[in-house]
Design an enzyme around this catalytic site. Structure first.
Site, PDB file in Angstrom:
ATOM      1  N   ALA A 100       0.847  -1.185   0.000  1.00  0.00           N
ATOM      2  CA  ALA A 100       0.000   0.000   0.000  1.00  0.00           C
ATOM      3  C   ALA A 100       0.888   1.243   0.000  1.00  0.00           C
ATOM      4  O   ALA A 100       2.101   1.160   0.172  1.00  0.00           O
ATOM      5  CB  ALA A 100      -0.915  -0.009   1.212  1.00  0.00           C
ATOM      6  N   GLN A 102       1.589   3.750   2.022  1.00  0.00           N
ATOM      7  CA  GLN A 102       2.483   3.934   3.167  1.00  0.00           C
ATOM      8  C   GLN A 102       2.996   2.580   3.674  1.00  0.00           C
ATOM      9  O   GLN A 102       2.927   2.256   4.861  1.00  0.00           O
ATOM     10  CB  GLN A 102       1.774   4.710   4.273  1.00  0.00           C
ATOM     11  CG  GLN A 102       1.651   6.191   4.008  1.00  0.00           C
ATOM     12  CD  GLN A 102       3.009   6.901   4.030  1.00  0.00           C
ATOM     13  OE1 GLN A 102       3.941   6.466   4.688  1.00  0.00           O
ATOM     14  NE2 GLN A 102       3.099   8.001   3.281  1.00  0.00           N
ATOM     15  N   SER A 103       3.557   1.799   2.783  1.00  0.00           N
ATOM     16  CA  SER A 103       4.004   0.442   3.115  1.00  0.00           C
ATOM     17  C   SER A 103       5.324   0.448   3.884  1.00  0.00           C
ATOM     18  O   SER A 103       6.347   0.909   3.382  1.00  0.00           O
ATOM     19  CB  SER A 103       4.171  -0.366   1.827  1.00  0.00           C
ATOM     20  OG  SER A 103       4.836  -1.586   2.075  1.00  0.00           O
ATOM     21  N   ASN A 104       5.291  -0.104   5.104  1.00  0.00           N
ATOM     22  CA  ASN A 104       6.526  -0.301   5.857  1.00  0.00           C
ATOM     23  C   ASN A 104       7.412  -1.334   5.176  1.00  0.00           C
ATOM     24  O   ASN A 104       8.643  -1.233   5.198  1.00  0.00           O
ATOM     25  CB  ASN A 104       6.211  -0.773   7.279  1.00  0.00           C
ATOM     26  CG  ASN A 104       5.424   0.237   8.074  1.00  0.00           C
ATOM     27  OD1 ASN A 104       5.698   1.425   8.042  1.00  0.00           O
ATOM     28  ND2 ASN A 104       4.417  -0.243   8.802  1.00  0.00           N
ATOM     29  N   ALA A 106       7.660  -1.935   1.944  1.00  0.00           N
ATOM     30  CA  ALA A 106       8.341  -1.325   0.802  1.00  0.00           C
ATOM     31  C   ALA A 106       9.556  -0.533   1.266  1.00  0.00           C
ATOM     32  O   ALA A 106      10.644  -0.626   0.688  1.00  0.00           O
ATOM     33  CB  ALA A 106       7.376  -0.430   0.025  1.00  0.00           C
TER      34      ALA A 106
END
Length: 364
Positions: A100, A102-104, A106
């Protein structure tokens, strides 16, 4: 490890000495798999005594996987230690993953790729429809770009696995050797990171003379919980594991975790069987959807910031924390003495949700 290389299933409560012996066996089993060092491990196990006093339930502890160290830390670092080693073994020069906005996951993947000298392409799915500049450009997205990754956006509901496969085919045609990491790093290779965490936590508790009654954490893409289920089963632990869902309905979430735990146990190749009854998820705290704020999350994040000096994220750990607090008040943990919350990190996402917390700003 026994001569047959099997980890037996529990029949009765076992001693701390036996637990440590089984932890050693599990460590030997995990050593068969390639791994690169990316995290600051073991992470701390700390009491949260001010929160415990406020809630009046069991004594609360926090397992600080926000302190893994890779690009401000988080749970995905443990998974990436195994995934990036596998990519390296396959001669990859490029990493592809998705998440998503705000992917941690990623963010930590871009950092791992930078550390290992690989290119990185991130596909971000818009699951919230937000056009807030802070949300789409700040927080984790800012860090993705600082680590040198290429990022591109996809609409909500896109088949992200197909999108990653298409990008991989394009890169291969250009002479690259891409390696695809699934969302959240959640496959049997990545889940080994939390098999290892179950061992680490049990060894820490034994060294402290601490009996952990329950372990609570946020559960989404299933890899963290599946690894913990598998690891706790391998060491015959009686710790009550509870996932607080942040995405899917309970039946779907539990099935995802069970399926992945079963595959992880098979990948571990120790003859371990996973019991469906060991997979528990409470998905009453998701709210309107993944990544969308809830009042409970806001209150929980503020409470921990103000009482313990800890930062949790709005998407994942904050909703898990909301579930923990509410279930303590509801009596779920009555009769238990020590409950651990696994802090999966993600505070960088706070900067993408600044308006959500309605903070007063300067007082003068």
């Amino acid at each position: 490890m026994t001569a047959s290389n099997q980890i037996s299933e529990p029949e009765a409560p076992i001693s701390s000495e036996m637990t440590l012996s089984l932890c050693k066996d599990l460590s030997i089993a995990l050593a068969k798999f390639p791994k690169v060092r990316l995290g600051h491990l073991p992470t701390p196990l700390e009491p949260m005594d001010r929160l415990s006093e406020i809630l009046g339930g069991p004594r609360l502890w926090v397992k600080r996987d926000d302190c893994t160290g890779l690009s401000s830390g988080g749970n995905k670092t443990r998974k990436l230690e195994f995934l990036m080693a596998d990519a390296q073994q396959q001669g990859a020069d490029t990493i592809i993953t998705q998440g998503a906005t705000q992917s941690n996951h990623a963010r930590q993947t871009t950092a791992a790729a930078a550390k290992m000298g690989m290119a990185c392409h991130i596909l971000l799915e818009d699951r919230t429809g937000s056009n807030d500049p802070n949300y789409i450009l700040n927080g984790n997205v800012l860090l993705d770009q600082l680590h040198g990754a290429s990022i591109s956006k996809r609409g909500g509901g896109t088949d992200m696995n197909d999108e990653m496969s298409a990008l991989a085919a394009k890169l291969r045609a250009e002479g690259k050797n891409p390696y695809i990491i699934p969302g959240g790093g959640s496959n049997p290779i990545g889940a080994l990171g939390y098999v290892n965490c179950a061992r680490e936590l049990s060894e820490q508790a034994a060294a402290m003379g601490l009996k952990i009654d329950a372990l609570v954490h946020a559960t989404g893409s299933a890899g963290t919980q599946a690894g913990l289920v598998t690891g706790l089963a391998a060491i015959q632990s009686d710790i009550h594991l509870l996932g607080i869902g942040v995405r899917a309905p309970q039946e779907k979430q539990e099935q995802m975790v069970f399926d992945l735990a079963t595959k992880t146990a098979a990948h571990l190749n120790t003859g371990l069987n996973i019991a469906r009854s060991d997979v528990r998820a409470n998905c009453n705290y998701v709210g309107p959807g993944y990544g969308l704020p809830t009042d409970g999350m806001v209150k929980a994040v503020k409470m921990l910031a103000e009482t313990e000096g800890l930062l949790f994220d709005p998407v994942y750990s904050g909703k898990g924390l909301d579930g923990l607090i509410d279930q303590i008040r509801a009596g779920y943990f009555d009769g238990m003495e020590n409950v651990v919350f696994l802090h999966t990190g993600g505070s960088a996402a706070l900067f993408g949700y600044s308006d959500t917390f309605d903070l007063p700003g300067y007082t003068e």
